[in-house]
Design a protein around this motif. Structure first.
Motif, short mmCIF file in Angstrom:
data_model
loop_
_atom_site.label_atom_id
_atom_site.label_comp_id
_atom_site.label_asym_id
_atom_site.label_seq_id
_atom_site.Cartn_x
_atom_site.Cartn_y
_atom_site.Cartn_z
N GLN A 132 0.83 -1.20 0.00
CA GLN A 132 0.00 0.00 0.00
C GLN A 132 0.86 1.25 0.00
O GLN A 132 0.57 2.24 -0.68
CB GLN A 132 -0.89 0.02 1.25
CG GLN A 132 -2.07 -0.91 1.15
CD GLN A 132 -2.85 -0.93 2.44
OE1 GLN A 132 -2.54 -0.19 3.36
NE2 GLN A 132 -3.84 -1.78 2.49
N VAL A 133 1.91 1.19 0.80
CA VAL A 133 2.74 2.38 0.96
C VAL A 133 3.50 2.69 -0.32
O VAL A 133 3.77 3.85 -0.66
CB VAL A 133 3.71 2.20 2.15
CG1 VAL A 133 4.71 3.34 2.21
CG2 VAL A 133 2.92 2.13 3.45
N GLU A 134 3.80 1.62 -1.06
CA GLU A 134 4.55 1.80 -2.30
C GLU A 134 3.85 2.80 -3.22
O GLU A 134 2.85 2.53 -3.84
CB GLU A 134 4.64 0.43 -3.00
CG GLU A 134 5.35 0.49 -4.32
CD GLU A 134 4.92 -0.68 -5.20
OE1 GLU A 134 4.72 -0.46 -6.40
OE2 GLU A 134 4.81 -1.81 -4.67
N ARG A 135 4.34 3.99 -3.25
CA ARG A 135 3.72 5.01 -4.08
C ARG A 135 4.82 5.70 -4.85
O ARG A 135 5.48 6.61 -4.32
CB ARG A 135 2.99 6.01 -3.19
CG ARG A 135 1.49 6.03 -3.43
CD ARG A 135 0.87 7.16 -2.68
NE ARG A 135 1.01 7.00 -1.24
CZ ARG A 135 0.69 7.94 -0.36
NH1 ARG A 135 0.25 9.09 -0.79
NH2 ARG A 135 0.84 7.74 0.92
N ASP A 136 5.04 5.23 -6.05
CA ASP A 136 6.13 5.88 -6.77
C ASP A 136 5.65 7.13 -7.45
O ASP A 136 4.89 7.12 -8.41
CB ASP A 136 6.75 4.92 -7.80
CG ASP A 136 5.69 4.11 -8.48
OD1 ASP A 136 5.47 4.31 -9.68
OD2 ASP A 136 5.09 3.26 -7.79
N GLU A 168 -5.75 -2.29 -5.53
CA GLU A 168 -4.83 -1.17 -5.37
C GLU A 168 -3.47 -1.46 -6.00
O GLU A 168 -2.85 -0.59 -6.61
CB GLU A 168 -4.67 -0.81 -3.88
CG GLU A 168 -5.86 -0.01 -3.38
CD GLU A 168 -5.71 0.47 -1.95
OE1 GLU A 168 -4.55 0.51 -1.46
OE2 GLU A 168 -6.72 0.78 -1.33
N SER A 169 -3.01 -2.70 -5.86
CA SER A 169 -1.70 -3.00 -6.46
C SER A 169 -1.82 -3.06 -7.97
O SER A 169 -0.87 -2.72 -8.70
CB SER A 169 -1.13 -4.29 -5.88
OG SER A 169 -1.74 -5.40 -6.47
N LEU A 170 -3.01 -3.45 -8.46
CA LEU A 170 -3.24 -3.43 -9.91
C LEU A 170 -3.17 -1.99 -10.43
O LEU A 170 -2.54 -1.72 -11.46
CB LEU A 170 -4.61 -4.04 -10.21
CG LEU A 170 -5.03 -4.05 -11.66
CD1 LEU A 170 -4.15 -5.01 -12.43
CD2 LEU A 170 -6.49 -4.44 -11.80
N ILE A 171 -3.80 -1.08 -9.69
CA ILE A 171 -3.75 0.33 -10.09
C ILE A 171 -2.29 0.81 -10.16
O ILE A 171 -1.88 1.45 -11.12
CB ILE A 171 -4.56 1.21 -9.10
CG1 ILE A 171 -6.05 0.91 -9.25
CG2 ILE A 171 -4.29 2.69 -9.33
CD1 ILE A 171 -6.94 1.62 -8.25
N GLU A 180 -8.83 5.67 1.21
CA GLU A 180 -8.45 5.00 -0.03
C GLU A 180 -7.93 6.03 -1.04
O GLU A 180 -6.89 5.83 -1.68
CB GLU A 180 -9.66 4.26 -0.61
CG GLU A 180 -9.33 3.42 -1.85
CD GLU A 180 -10.57 2.78 -2.45
OE1 GLU A 180 -11.69 3.18 -2.09
OE2 GLU A 180 -10.40 1.90 -3.30
N LEU A 181 -8.64 7.15 -1.16
CA LEU A 181 -8.21 8.22 -2.08
C LEU A 181 -6.83 8.73 -1.67
O LEU A 181 -5.94 8.91 -2.51
CB LEU A 181 -9.22 9.36 -2.08
CG LEU A 181 -10.57 9.05 -2.73
CD1 LEU A 181 -11.56 10.17 -2.45
CD2 LEU A 181 -10.39 8.87 -4.23
N ALA A 182 -6.66 8.96 -0.37
CA ALA A 182 -5.39 9.53 0.10
C ALA A 182 -4.25 8.56 -0.16
O ALA A 182 -3.12 8.96 -0.43
CB ALA A 182 -5.50 9.84 1.59
N ARG A 183 -4.55 7.26 -0.10
CA ARG A 183 -3.51 6.25 -0.27
C ARG A 183 -3.11 6.13 -1.74
O ARG A 183 -1.95 5.96 -2.08
CB ARG A 183 -4.06 4.92 0.23
CG ARG A 183 -3.05 4.02 0.83
CD ARG A 183 -3.71 2.96 1.69
NE ARG A 183 -4.85 2.34 1.05
CZ ARG A 183 -6.05 2.20 1.64
NH1 ARG A 183 -6.26 2.65 2.85
NH2 ARG A 183 -7.05 1.64 1.00
N VAL A 184 -4.10 6.23 -2.63
CA VAL A 184 -3.87 5.87 -4.03
C VAL A 184 -3.57 7.08 -4.92
O VAL A 184 -2.76 6.98 -5.84
CB VAL A 184 -5.10 5.10 -4.59
CG1 VAL A 184 -4.92 4.80 -6.06
CG2 VAL A 184 -5.30 3.82 -3.80
#
Lengths: 349, 509
Positions: free
Chosen positions: B254-258, B443-446, B465-469
């Motif tokens: 989840q945290v993985e946000r490149d 989420e990981s698919l997104i 969810e919005l804040a995470r993605v």
């Protein structure tokens, strides 16, 4: 695996009308044997007797039934496509009358039969497009939309024939309903019905049309959101049903060498709807089975023929017909299916 | 505390469907005056267990003891008469009847043994009593369809409780409720618990379960993983029990946000698009690889905006363009340009009686046209590819979509659009009614689609969810844009939604 499964799902719905037909044949055989056991089961005069007559071809009670069922089969093909889109077409009987009236009047006035047939079929398709426009364009309920033409169609047919029964002598038009091609010893109407069945099956299943029809019927909103031209498909279904009705109307007129705007195709829309339903089509749309619908048509005609063969008077015949229809419907009902399945698996319900 | 005998006890329940064992020797018990939550991923067997307890499905083996008598109920009606009331996920009431008629449905008090017509005054009286028990002040004469969904849900509970119930089953009662409505519902549930009812509660929302439940039973792959008092089960152990995976891995993903600030290349640009009485003119753009969120309350216009952009609702002004080319030909033109859209209600997207394969290739086939059929072998290949890569749980590609669980149905819709290799993917509430496992998968698919350069538009009512993605979030309020949140955080989005923002005046468009 996949092929087998999908084949089974196409053949499956045809089993019910097939069982009904077999049941009626058995009733007829037993009835005949009780009256006069001498011909046996296949001998001359027996119900299942089929004979080759030089210059005519195959003849027999079974061939007659198939021949007479061709109109219902043809109507049922169009009807099953329309029903698969969540629709219904009540106007097919009236379109039959219109097609017959046009072809008869035009040939009597001296037009070549081929041109008259072409115009009659074009008019039938136009009737179907009219239905399709009301349903797909204006979003009228199919029942109401096609009821309009069901009522108006007979009026149009009478306008064309001036309220008369128009008899004709044109040999080509008469050949459609009564002839037998030299190279194939079967009656023309039956050949036309089989050809239409094969063509429709080929076109719907070889292309994606069949699947798209089923999607539109199963969930029109999902179809639209996925980019399916739902309106075109629905309108096309009614146009095809109109064409089928036109063909059936030409055969009906040809059978009696006359166009009868009052009686041609009367109540046949109901027979066609029943044929589709008994052949596995659901009135709520989705999956359809052309083979099932066609056999449903044969079942309807076998019923009528059985009434004649058993000397049931025309006044009371509707009652036993209705009883047998009820029986077949009960056998095919979801409740009955559930019961069968649970018995086969041996799980108590 | 354990001395109290259970009012309902199921032992060794087995339910089999062709090719699947939906429940495998499951034990479950419920005490009077407790709320017992059942948790598990989609397809874990929650619905099946509910169906068994409520008499809708007959198990192949197992015993059920309700109070004194031990027998399975052969129909929901029989279960109801025995005291097990069920409120299902979708409100199964009749919107055109009045509240009172709905409460008394199938049990209308008739005059003269039913031959004198329906006794409307008796209906009112009984309905009023039932509503009062829940502390609801609703006029029983109001037509049900005119009430908000939340109240309809409570009417459904009133209906279920009209008879002498001992057990109340609530299947996802909060999935369409907002926070305030949920609180009201919980008050009612606690009140009923106080009256000594045993309540079975199913929800995907972990916080709600902890806020309400006394005990929690976790199902996974049709088996009972365990039953714990809610106070003794930590959230991370709960998630582990449900998914069978280590929570740390899931969190890492989840945290993985490149947010590698690559060159911004606009994929979709929307300029002043709106429609009278639907949405005020709204503008935004999304870049390749970017995730843009739409936030706002239910009815704020966020779903309508998505539909206007996709062409499912025809905009009466504004301009939509992708890579410089204007798109205004409805859904088909949008799809041809590389747009994809999954609606918030998956029943709006699926042909349930058709197979998984047919549903997956649908958009592809539609864009080819009816006459150019995709070869069967190709269809199977595509379907099987997505069944594997999205981990869709189905016995095979030819099963009707109807037989799949909610999360897996959602994945079928996703597969349909992934097969189109879209440039812009609009997802309206992809995680609604979906369990944590499938949610993490989505989420990981997104994330992986973004790496491939797909622009994502995500609509969600869950701010976390919005804040995470999302990289940016467009907030809508009262059918109009209410500003873009550039520096995404839950508080920033919430402030915008509530209109407390100091910059609330400077609205886009």
């Amino acid at each position: 695996m996949d092929k087998k499964a999908s084949l089974a799902s196409r053949i499956g719905p045809a089993l019910l009308p097939l069982c009904g037909i077999v049941l009626l044949i058995i009733i007829n055989i037993i009835g005949d044997l009780l009256r006069d056991p001498s011909p046996g089961i296949f001998g001359p005069g027996a119900f299942l007797h089929i004979e080759w007559r030089a210059g005519v071809g195959l003849i027999g009670a079974v061939i007659d039934i198939l021949n007479h069922s061709s109109k219902i089969i043809i109507l049922a093909l169009g009807m099953s496509i329309v029903i698969a889109t969540r629709g219904i077409d009540l106007s097919v009987g009236s379109i039959m009358a219109v097609a017959g009236a046009i072809a008869a009047t035009l040939t009597v006035s001296g037009m070549p039969a081929l041109a008259a047939i072409g115009i009659a079929l074009a008019a039938s398709i136009a009737c179907g497009v009219w239905n399709g426009a009301l349903v797909a364009g204006l979003r009228l309920q199919p029942f109401v939309a096609t009821l309009v033409l069901m009522v108006a169609g007979r009026g149009i047919a009478q306008m064309i024939t001036d309220g008369q029964v128009v008899t004709f002598q044109d040999p080509l038009l008469a050949y459609l309903g009564n002839g037998r091609p030299a190279w194939l010893p079967l009656p023309m109407p039956l050949l036309i019905a089989l050809a239409l069945l094969a063509m429709t099956a080929l076109v719907t299943r070889r292309t994606a049309i069949g699947m798209l029809i089923e999607v539109v019927g199963d969930n029109p909103r999902a179809a639209r959101l996925s980019g399916v031209r739902a309106g075109t498909i629905i309108a096309g279904a009614y146009a095809f049903s109109g064409l089928c009705a036109g063909v059936a109307g030409l055969i009906a007129a040809s059978n009696i060498k006359a166009a009868d705007p009052h009686h041609a195709g009367l109540m046949l829309e109901l027979s066609a709807i029943f044929a589709v339903v008994v052949g596995g089509g659901s009135l709520s749309g989705g999956r359809f089975s052309l083979l099932g619908a066609a056999l449903g048509g044969v079942l309807m005609q076998t019923l009528t023929a059985t009434m004649y063969a058993r000397n049931v008077s025309a006044e009371v015949a509707p009652l036993p017909v209705a009883m047998i229809i009820l029986l077949v419907c009960i056998a095919g009902s979801p409740a009955a299916r559930e019961w069968w399945r649970s018995r086969r698996r041996g799980v108590p319900v | 505390m354990d001395e109290q005998p259970p009012i309902l006890e199921a032992r060794g329940v087995i339910v089999e469907y062709p090719g699947v064992r939906a429940l495998d020797r499951v034990d479950f018990d419920l005490r009077a005056g407790e709320v017992h939550a059942i948790m598990g991923e989609n397809g874990a067997g929650k619905s099946t267990l509910i169906n068994v307890l409520s008499g809708a499905v007959r198990p192949a083996a197992g015993t059920l003891r309700l109070g004194g008598d031990a027998k399975w109920h052969s129909s929901p009606r029989e279960a109801e008469q025995a005291g097990i009331s069920t409120v299902r996920q979708e409100v199964d009431l009749i919107p055109t009847l009045s509240v009172g008629e709905n409460v008394c449905l199938c049990r209308q008090p008739g005059r003269w043994g039913g031959f004198g017509g329906i006794d409307h005054r008796a209906i009112r009286r009984r309905a009023d009593a039932a509503l009062q028990r829940l502390g609801l002040r609703i006029d029983a004469r109001v037509v049900l369809g005119e009430l908000p969904i939340a109240l309809q849900q409570m009417v459904a509970i009133a209906r279920a409780l009209d008879i002498q119930s001992r057990v109340l089953i609530l299947d996802e009662p909060t999935s369409s409720l907002d926070a305030d409505e949920t609180r009201r519902l919980f008050e009612i549930v606690r009140r009923l618990r106080g009256e000594g009812l045993g309540i079975i509660f199913i929800s995907h929302f972990i916080e709600q379960v902890y806020g309400l439940a006394d005990r929690i039973t976790v199902l996974r792959n049709g088996r009972n993983v365990g039953t714990w008092p809610a106070a003794e089960l930590s959230r991370s152990r709960l998630v582990e029990a449900m998914t069978g995976r280590n929570i740390e891995q899931a969190r890492a993903r989840q945290v993985e946000r490149d947010r590698a600030a690559t060159q911004r290349e606009v994929a979709l640009s929307v300029d002043g698009v709106g429609r009278r009485r639907v949405l005020a003119p709204t503008s935004f753009d999304v870049a390749r690889g970017e995730a843009l969120g739409f936030a706002g309350l239910l009815g704020s216009g966020r779903s309508e905006l998505a539909r206007l952009v996709f062409g499912a609702i025809h905009p009466d002004h504004g301009r939509i363009s992708m890579q410089g080319r204007a798109i205004d030909g409805g859904v088909r033109a949008s799809i041809a340009a590389g747009m994809a859209f999954t609606p918030d209600d998956r029943r709006e997207a699926l042909a349930l009686d058709l197979s998984v394969r047919e549903n997956i290739i649908l958009a592809m086939q539609a864009s080819r046209g009816a006459l150019r059929s995709l070869p069967r072998s190709k269809q199977r290949e595509i379907a099987n590819h997505y069944i594997r890569s999205l981990n869709i749980r189905t016995s095979d590609a030819e099963s009707p979509v109807r037989t799949l669980s909610g999360g897996n149905q959602q994945k079928v819709v996703l597969a349909r659009w992934l097969a189109m290799q879209p440039r812009v993917l609009i997802l309206d509430e992809p995680a609604r009614g979906v369990d944590i496992g499938a949610r993490a998968e989505i989420e990981s698919l997104i994330a992986s689609l973004r790496r491939d350069g797909v622009a994502i538009v995500l609509i969600s009512s869950e701010v976390d969810e919005l804040a995470r993605v999302c990289d940016r979030v467009l907030v809508l309020r009262d059918r109009a844009p209410a500003g873009m949140v550039e520096d995404v955080s839950e508080t920033a989005i919430l402030a915008r939604i509530a209109g407390r923002d100091e910059n609330a005046e400077e609205r886009d468009g």
